[in-house]
Motif scaffolding. Structure first.
Motif, PDB file in Angstrom:
ATOM      1  N   TYR A 139       0.831  -1.205   0.000  1.00  0.00           N
ATOM      2  CA  TYR A 139       0.000   0.000   0.000  1.00  0.00           C
ATOM      3  C   TYR A 139       0.865   1.254   0.000  1.00  0.00           C
ATOM      4  O   TYR A 139       0.616   2.204  -0.746  1.00  0.00           O
ATOM      5  N   VAL A 156      -9.650   5.157   1.321  1.00  0.00           N
ATOM      6  CA  VAL A 156      -8.861   4.027   1.788  1.00  0.00           C
ATOM      7  C   VAL A 156      -9.690   3.186   2.743  1.00  0.00           C
ATOM      8  O   VAL A 156     -10.494   3.709   3.527  1.00  0.00           O
ATOM      9  N   GLY A 158      -8.976  -0.069   5.410  1.00  0.00           N
ATOM     10  CA  GLY A 158      -8.072  -1.028   6.031  1.00  0.00           C
ATOM     11  C   GLY A 158      -8.863  -2.197   6.576  1.00  0.00           C
ATOM     12  O   GLY A 158      -9.975  -2.019   7.082  1.00  0.00           O
ATOM     13  N   PHE A 167      -5.057  -3.347   2.602  1.00  0.00           N
ATOM     14  CA  PHE A 167      -5.628  -2.052   2.269  1.00  0.00           C
ATOM     15  C   PHE A 167      -6.223  -2.065   0.873  1.00  0.00           C
ATOM     16  O   PHE A 167      -5.707  -2.729  -0.029  1.00  0.00           O
ATOM     17  N   HIS A 183      -1.684   5.686   7.805  1.00  0.00           N
ATOM     18  CA  HIS A 183      -2.245   4.365   8.073  1.00  0.00           C
ATOM     19  C   HIS A 183      -1.452   3.697   9.186  1.00  0.00           C
ATOM     20  O   HIS A 183      -0.371   4.146   9.570  1.00  0.00           O
TER      21      HIS A 183
END
Length: 622
Positions: A139, A156, A158, A167, A183
């Motif tokens: 990612y 995004v 997760g 991701f 992240h």
């Protein structure tokens, strides 16, 4: 592109280009099973709503969905959920060939596999790209590569499968405002980043939660842009999410993004809201007044509601409904209102007056009285026979107050038991009738018996059928338990006294939300909008003081055309207030303030804050 359908998963294309809405509407649902989500989806689409956000997750090991729908025009769109990697890839490729752009994707682990829910729109635009099932390193590499090529990250998600974080992201090749993406942030790191970026003028656009090795992590995107008032919460527990959501709704906020994720054996929620209905400074004026009062008085939980011209324009819970269990306060949790029960009882009597079933000057005890045939006057207490309904209502009966007697604290005792204790009490009669104003719970305990005797119904049933139902008040207002315990959904109290609230009903046993109390006040305040449930002459009678105390009418504090009442006892302070100029409010707390005996300091603090509010929305949240 790698990817992850549950057989029979949703495939729906719909064109809403012809839909025109004057005011944008929205609906939100959470903790839906796949079948419930499908049913909700079908129903809302039939009503003209389009899906704007969806997040899949597991809670207690069960697959669940949280979603937002909005009623607005837009291009043709499509949505899928419960897709395996292969099915998601196939859907992605198919929609891309048909000219659809991916606008939202949610990855989530179910058992040992990843699943996907996604939304596409058929629209032209700049070049775009999407990736999923990327490890953290992949990612980061994709992010760096796309950034070099002029792409910006739009979204995004997760998610974790077999304790490995993955991701999914959507990029678009376009210029735009400065943005920041992060992240794998722990909760504290995310909070710090949130604080820092917000101070720098960035607005949170997306936040996705996921759990690895028992630690909650977050991926997020911030964009530097001008924005209406907005707010965000992360890591909200499954038990608190509805309370948080209700709190935001009653402040005028609209949800624009929701996300949920597995956390241990349960789940947690993230959400972003915007507010175009109230000014930030006006909300801050209310918040500051409430928070300063709570801090100075060591108050654990407070709930408030505000009306303007008969419309509910603001409500909010502060602190905790149950501090020991971390349960947040919301406007929808009922609390004990204590002596605000007296106005409720008064309106019950006034209703009987309008029904021509009672006279306020009729004796309550003795020969040819209302209760004489049921409760005999004890020898030596003939003064009781002089007491009228009016004198009970305006506290000029000469009777002392009650509630300290053990009968009122015994869940096995009945109203007859309590009445017999009072009538046989040597010190019940304090003065002659109409010789002194004495605030007395006894008066309103007896009035509850009067209502029962005249109506032939139980006190609570009569009030519900003839008062609450007419005010549009539902089951969030009720007489508390004989055991003194809080009902499910009700706030808890400190201290948690265990009085028999069924016996306290007429003078202090009701439980309600501030919202309910304002519905009640609106219908008995003498104003034209909304119309009252009692006649104008009866309303005037109710709000007219006695010669002994002109500022207290029949169960109400009165000041000119305005009326209010407070309630105070262990674990509770409450106020219901008509301020004038169409403004009224109700406030309740669930523990003893450190130095505010009957809530008058609270009243002053709240009104000082309301005095700083520049204006209220035109909507009605009732």
């Amino acid at each position: 592109m790698k990817s992850f359908l549950k057989k029979g998963s949703l495939v729906l294309l719909c064109s809403l280009l012809s839909f025109q809405a004057i005011v944008s509407q929205w609906v939100a649902r959470h903790n839906l099973s796949p079948a419930q989500y499908q049913a909700a989806f079908d129903e809302f689409v039939k009503q003209g709503y389009r899906l704007s956000t969806v997040s899949g997750y597991t809670c207690g090991g069960q697959e669940r969905y949280i979603a937002l729908w909005e009623k607005k025009s837009g291009p043709e769109w499509a949505a899928r959920h419960g897709l395996s990697g292969a099915d998601y890839q196939a859907a992605f490729d198919d929609f891309a060939k048909k000219g659809f752009r991916l606008t939202h994707v949610s990855g989530y682990g179910v058992g040992n596999q990843a699943k996907f829910a996604a939304i596409w729109e058929k629209a032209s635009g700049p070049a775009w790209a999407a990736r999923h099932n990327l490890t953290a390193a992949q990612y980061q590499q994709a992010f760096d590569d796309f950034s070099k090529q002029g792409y910006r990250l739009l979204h995004v998600s997760g998610y974790v499968v077999n304790n490995v974080e993955y991701f999914a992201g959507i990029w678009e090749k376009s210029a735009g405002n400065a943005y920041i993406a992060r992240h794998n942030l722990t909760s504290s790191q995310y909070q710090q980043a949130f604080n820092d970026f917000t101070k720098q003028g960035y607005v949170l656009k997306t936040v996705s939660g996921y759990t690895k090795n028992g630690t909650n992590l977050y991926a997020a995107i911030w964009e530097k842009e001008s924005s209406p008032l907005w707010a965000a919460r992360h890591g909200v527990s499954n038990g608190n999410y509805q309370y948080v959501f209700d709190n935001m709704y009653y402040q005028g906020y609209k949800p624009v993004y929701v996300n949920a994720y597995t956390s241990g054996n349960s789940c947690e929620y993230n959400a972003i809201w915007t507010n175009t209905n109230m000014k930030g400074a006006d909300i801050a004026a209310i918040d500051d007044a409430v928070n300063q009062y709570m801090s100075s008085q060591s108050v654990k939980g407070l709930s408030i509601a505000i009306c303007k011209d008969g419309r509910l324009v603001f409500a909010k819970g502060y602190g905790y409904a149950d501090a020991a269990n971390g349960e947040e306060m919301s406007p929808d949790q009922p609390l004990r209102i204590m002596s605000i029960s007296k106005p409720v009882t008064s309106v019950g009597v006034m209703t009987l007056l309008d029904q021509h079933k009672i006279s306020l000057d009729k004796p309550v005890f003795g020969p040819n009285s209302i209760l004489g045939s049921k409760y005999a006057t004890p020898s030596g207490k003939e003064k009781l026979n002089r007491i009228t309904v009016r004198q009970l209502l305006n506290h000029t009966s000469g009777l002392r107050t009650c509630n300290g007697e053990s009968v009122f604290w015994d869940q096995n005792k009945t109203p007859d038991d309590a009445m017999n204790v009072l009538l046989n009490s040597a010190d019940l009669i304090t003065t002659d009738t109409s010789s002194q104003w004495i605030y007395s719970n006894t008066n309103f305990f007896i009035l509850a018996r009067v209502i029962e005797q005249v109506s032939g119904q139980s006190y609570e049933n009569f009030i519900r059928n003839n008062v609450l139902n007419k005010c549009g008040i539902g089951n969030t207002m009720y007489v508390g338990e004989a055991s003194g315990n809080a009902k499910s959904g009700e706030a808890t109290y400190t201290p948690m006294d265990k009085m028999n609230l069924q016996l306290w009903a007429g003078f202090g046993g009701w439980v309600a939300r501030p919202i309910d109390l304002l519905k009640f006040l609106n219908r008995v305040d003498g104003t034209a909008i909304p119309s009252d449930i009692i006649t104008a002459p009866t309303q005037t009678t109710m709000t007219t003081g006695s010669a002994l105390k002109v500022s207290y009418g029949c169960g109400w504090n009165v000041s000119g055309l305005l009326q209010n009442h407070n309630g105070c006892f262990d674990g509770t302070r409450s106020f219901l207030v008509e301020l004038g100029n169409g403004l009224s409010y109700s406030v309740i707390v669930n523990n003893n303030p450190s130095n505010d005996g009957c809530g008058w300091t609270m009243k002053g603090a709240i009104e000082a804050g309301l005095g700083k509010v520049s204006g209220y929305p035109s909507y009605d949240l009732f």
